[in-house]
Design an enzyme around this catalytic site. Sequence first.
Site, PDB file in Angstrom:
ATOM      1  N   LYS A  18      20.392 -16.103 -61.527  1.00  0.00           N
ATOM      2  CA  LYS A  18      19.141 -15.596 -60.777  1.00  0.00           C
ATOM      3  C   LYS A  18      20.404 -14.668 -60.365  1.00  0.00           C
ATOM      4  O   LYS A  18      20.048 -13.527 -59.777  1.00  0.00           O
ATOM      5  CB  LYS A  18      18.256 -15.521 -60.105  1.00  0.00           C
ATOM      6  N   ARG A  93      10.679 -17.723 -49.824  1.00  0.00           N
ATOM      7  CA  ARG A  93      11.203 -19.130 -50.953  1.00  0.00           C
ATOM      8  C   ARG A  93      10.102 -20.260 -50.679  1.00  0.00           C
ATOM      9  O   ARG A  93      10.059 -21.586 -50.640  1.00  0.00           O
ATOM     10  CB  ARG A  93      12.770 -19.575 -50.010  1.00  0.00           C
ATOM     11  N   ARG A 132      30.355 -24.177 -60.891  1.00  0.00           N
ATOM     12  CA  ARG A 132      30.716 -22.967 -59.771  1.00  0.00           C
ATOM     13  C   ARG A 132      31.339 -23.786 -59.382  1.00  0.00           C
ATOM     14  O   ARG A 132      31.970 -23.423 -58.433  1.00  0.00           O
ATOM     15  CB  ARG A 132      29.346 -22.532 -59.707  1.00  0.00           C
ATOM     16  N   ARG A 138      32.256 -23.072 -53.096  1.00  0.00           N
ATOM     17  CA  ARG A 138      30.920 -23.038 -51.742  1.00  0.00           C
ATOM     18  C   ARG A 138      30.682 -24.460 -51.372  1.00  0.00           C
ATOM     19  O   ARG A 138      30.390 -25.972 -51.400  1.00  0.00           O
ATOM     20  CB  ARG A 138      29.562 -22.739 -52.431  1.00  0.00           C
ATOM     21  N   ARG A 149      18.532 -28.985 -52.217  1.00  0.00           N
ATOM     22  CA  ARG A 149      17.990 -27.889 -52.635  1.00  0.00           C
ATOM     23  C   ARG A 149      17.833 -27.572 -54.029  1.00  0.00           C
ATOM     24  O   ARG A 149      15.880 -26.891 -53.684  1.00  0.00           O
ATOM     25  CB  ARG A 149      19.135 -26.328 -52.632  1.00  0.00           C
TER      26      ARG A 149
HETATM   27  P1  AMP Z   1      20.894 -18.935 -52.185  1.00  0.00           P
HETATM   28  O1  AMP Z   1      22.667 -18.642 -51.579  1.00  0.00           O
HETATM   29  O2  AMP Z   1      19.581 -18.318 -52.189  1.00  0.00           O
HETATM   30  O3  AMP Z   1      21.187 -20.314 -52.816  1.00  0.00           O
HETATM   31  O4  AMP Z   1      21.314 -19.281 -49.862  1.00  0.00           O
HETATM   32  C1  AMP Z   1      22.205 -20.410 -50.170  1.00  0.00           C
HETATM   33  C2  AMP Z   1      21.673 -20.838 -48.533  1.00  0.00           C
HETATM   34  O5  AMP Z   1      21.164 -20.034 -47.987  1.00  0.00           O
HETATM   35  C3  AMP Z   1      19.892 -21.412 -48.771  1.00  0.00           C
HETATM   36  O6  AMP Z   1      20.182 -22.818 -49.184  1.00  0.00           O
HETATM   37  C4  AMP Z   1      19.670 -21.940 -47.627  1.00  0.00           C
HETATM   38  O7  AMP Z   1      20.471 -22.492 -46.661  1.00  0.00           O
HETATM   39  C5  AMP Z   1      19.829 -20.599 -46.258  1.00  0.00           C
HETATM   40  N1  AMP Z   1      18.610 -19.294 -47.499  1.00  0.00           N
HETATM   41  C6  AMP Z   1      18.870 -18.575 -47.903  1.00  0.00           C
HETATM   42  N2  AMP Z   1      18.013 -17.799 -48.573  1.00  0.00           N
HETATM   43  C7  AMP Z   1      16.368 -18.559 -47.422  1.00  0.00           C
HETATM   44  C8  AMP Z   1      15.679 -18.157 -47.631  1.00  0.00           C
HETATM   45  N3  AMP Z   1      14.904 -17.257 -47.579  1.00  0.00           N
HETATM   46  N4  AMP Z   1      14.515 -19.126 -46.164  1.00  0.00           N
HETATM   47  C9  AMP Z   1      15.804 -19.642 -45.478  1.00  0.00           C
HETATM   48  N5  AMP Z   1      17.104 -20.581 -45.965  1.00  0.00           N
HETATM   49  C10 AMP Z   1      17.776 -19.380 -46.889  1.00  0.00           C
END
Ligand code: AMP
Length: 200
Positions: A18, A93, A132, A138, A149
Amino acid sequence: MTNSSARFLIVGPQGSGKGTQGVRIADAFGIPVVSTGDIFRANIKQGTDLGKKVQAITAAGDLVSDELTGELVSDRLSQEDAAAGFLLDGYPRNRAQVGHLDEILSDQGVALDAVIALDVPREESIARIALRAQEQGREDDTPEAIAHRLEIYERETAPILAVYEERGVVDTIDGVGTLDEITERIFAALAARGLAPVAV
Ligand code: AMP
């Protein structure tokens, strides 16, 4: 042709592609990507107060509080470059965040035009995250954080699609194929809604 409105949300499990597809769509439509994950990572890297608050939470694969994340998104969406459109990646989310986004958008008198749901089988997304992890290193790509996650995605995030389905804005896209094939599928689905990129 120009779009009067291009407000998109892209949803999919980690490893669904995505992030990559989101950038492609946003570039074509001339709108910013609003990725909460990217904003958190940038703050962590720069060592800001926000970064210090969320570092341990994101590293463990937990969700940052709805309140903190919501404030961040309100601020970001009120900026000038997001006035005519944006592509949200990683927010909302969960159901509470859907409610908060509804408030932000209804205050502006607008709504999401399309929710792009990338459909990728579990094994495929796990394989992509493993790749990745090797390439980007990361901090939250440890096996424990990845599993955590995915579990949160399935329990809290996937159900928000039902809310948007009821509103008739979801396009479910087969997320298996080459990057270009998937991008074409997304553009075709958006075009069917009368949403076409700005001509250059
Ligand atoms: P992502 O890159 O979207 O996978 O986000 C990485 C991390 O950021 C997630 O595992 C959460 O810890 C935090 N995070 C990102 N977006 C949100 C959200 N909408 N609500 C809460 N935590 C978030």
